[in-house]
Design a protein around this motif. Sequence first.
Motif, PDB file in Angstrom:
ATOM      1  N   HIS A  88      -3.743   1.043   8.409  1.00  0.00           N
ATOM      2  CA  HIS A  88      -4.275   0.689   7.087  1.00  0.00           C
ATOM      3  C   HIS A  88      -5.785   0.465   7.202  1.00  0.00           C
ATOM      4  CE1 HIS A  88      -3.984  -0.968   3.014  1.00  0.00           C
ATOM      5  NE2 HIS A  88      -4.696  -2.016   3.403  1.00  0.00           N
ATOM      6  N   HIS A 146      -6.911   2.674   1.452  1.00  0.00           N
ATOM      7  CA  HIS A 146      -6.340   3.301   2.651  1.00  0.00           C
ATOM      8  C   HIS A 146      -6.907   4.725   2.716  1.00  0.00           C
ATOM      9  CE1 HIS A 146      -2.564   3.536   5.414  1.00  0.00           C
ATOM     10  NE2 HIS A 146      -3.414   4.508   5.748  1.00  0.00           N
ATOM     11  N   PHE A 181       0.308   4.096   1.085  1.00  0.00           N
ATOM     12  CA  PHE A 181       0.139   4.990   2.228  1.00  0.00           C
ATOM     13  C   PHE A 181       0.560   4.348   3.547  1.00  0.00           C
ATOM     14  CE2 PHE A 181      -3.518   7.218  -0.207  1.00  0.00           C
ATOM     15  CZ  PHE A 181      -2.589   7.951  -0.920  1.00  0.00           C
ATOM     16  N   CYS A 182       1.065   3.101   3.471  1.00  0.00           N
ATOM     17  CA  CYS A 182       1.409   2.394   4.701  1.00  0.00           C
ATOM     18  C   CYS A 182       2.884   2.526   5.041  1.00  0.00           C
ATOM     19  CB  CYS A 182       1.059   0.915   4.572  1.00  0.00           C
ATOM     20  SG  CYS A 182      -0.594   0.557   5.143  1.00  0.00           S
ATOM     21  N   CYS A 202       0.840  -1.200   0.000  1.00  0.00           N
ATOM     22  CA  CYS A 202       0.000   0.000   0.000  1.00  0.00           C
ATOM     23  C   CYS A 202       0.875   1.250   0.000  1.00  0.00           C
ATOM     24  CB  CYS A 202      -0.902  -0.013   1.236  1.00  0.00           C
ATOM     25  SG  CYS A 202      -1.778   1.523   1.508  1.00  0.00           S
TER      26      CYS A 202
END
Length: 494
Positions: free
Chosen positions: A304, A355, A256-257, A254
């Motif tokens: 998440h 996310h 954004f993780c 991901c």
Amino acid sequence: MKLLIAHGNDASFLTLIEKIKKLNAKAGPFTHILIVGDVKSETIDNIGDVSDLPTLYIFGAEGESTIDIVQLNGFGVYECQDKLTIGYTTQTTKQLNESKKALWNKFKQLEDPVDIFISREWSSKVAALNELFSGTELLDNVVKMTQPKYHIAYGDNNHYFESKPFIWEDSNEISRFINIADFDSAKKWAYAFNLDMIKGESDNCTKKLDLIDSPYNAPSQKRALSTDKHIGDNNKVIVEPKQKRAKKVLPSTCHFCFTNASLADHMIISIGNSSYLTIVKGPLTTPKGDMDFSGHCLLIPIEHIPKYNVGQDKFSESTLVKEMTDYENSVVKMNYRKFDMSTIVFEINSERSIHFHKQIIPVPKYLIMKFEAALDRQLHFNNENFFNNAKLNFKKYSSTNGEYLKIRDDPKSNYLQFTVYETSEVVPKVYIAMFQSDMRLDLQFGRRVAAFLLKLPKRIKWDSPACLQSKEQEIMETEHFQKGYKEFDIMTQI
Ligand SMILES: [Zn+2]
């Protein structure tokens, strides 16, 4: 503008031209006539008198003919005198592979979508629509970059195929894919159509179309196909009805993780305890006045989670809500107090998202009054034209309104939300539209509304050449943002 596209071959080329003349007299006159197929230049030289026909374009002919026609080979973009743009690649998969880099570089530079894209081969994404063969993945990106209204292929000599229309999410243009069969195949070998040359959204186009999801948004189908087809008891191939596969993105992949090693940490502005603030890839806004950075940023929970409220304990009092509210307010304060700007925040709350994040966009004060008009216009367009998109119906609240908070604090609700901060000193207005999670959603809706409000039609796509930034530019953006934001940053305030 009336156009005709025909698929010819060397042996029957002169017969084809005679047929085209008749078609032009009967169903025309056409503005342009495009011919695709493997025709030799010597054959073209024997074409005879074509003075009663409009300009002829021949794609994929071998050698250079001496007569006065437009011959296009290899790949490129051709702009006709009347501004009709045609992207093309007459290459085989092998040739596409060999010129892959040059090909992508060529089409990457395009600022606007083309009207027509012609290719010998099918992209793998459109091939997945009829499942006869696999197409080539090399064309997927090229077609995505050119976003044609009509994609015409001629690689399958023996079948005529026309896809249902779909929408390019970035430009909102309707697109169709068509494979034209060969002249000698006894199948449909020519395709005539009217092309509306007005670019962009047109208000008078209100007829309902039977749209399909864009094949270019679908995940790769290869594995899906092999598992969907299997041999039954009596040796018959059983094709299971396709099931909608939910997108599943693991935290390790991901964007954004924090657990993802490739997270672009040079873009992070500030990190809190349960959320963080970053600049964006391909910002919508550009530096303005005293603001020497784009100002478009993302506010993202570290965890998440697909939506803000996934049923956390005491959601409204959670550290996540407190901290994200503080972050949001601090950026709004910077925009207003330091740069005299208003702010719009946009978010999608959907159980089908990957996310959760909030987009924060600075808007000049004199434009913020026009927000409702911009929202109405995009809404009208979405609701009138795309009948299988979720019908959006926005309700306006004050951000402290009980009815609004009831929606926000219900983990079952799926909604789009704009928060409009005219200044940082008054309670913002919230515009919220609920939707069912299984409805098709225009994920670009928020950016589209903001781009319309800011009069930045060329910056609707984050990955358009106008918006893309190099890593060096991104580092600069982050530094400038941090400098402007320093005295407002909630993490250095404590
Ligand atoms: Zn994530």
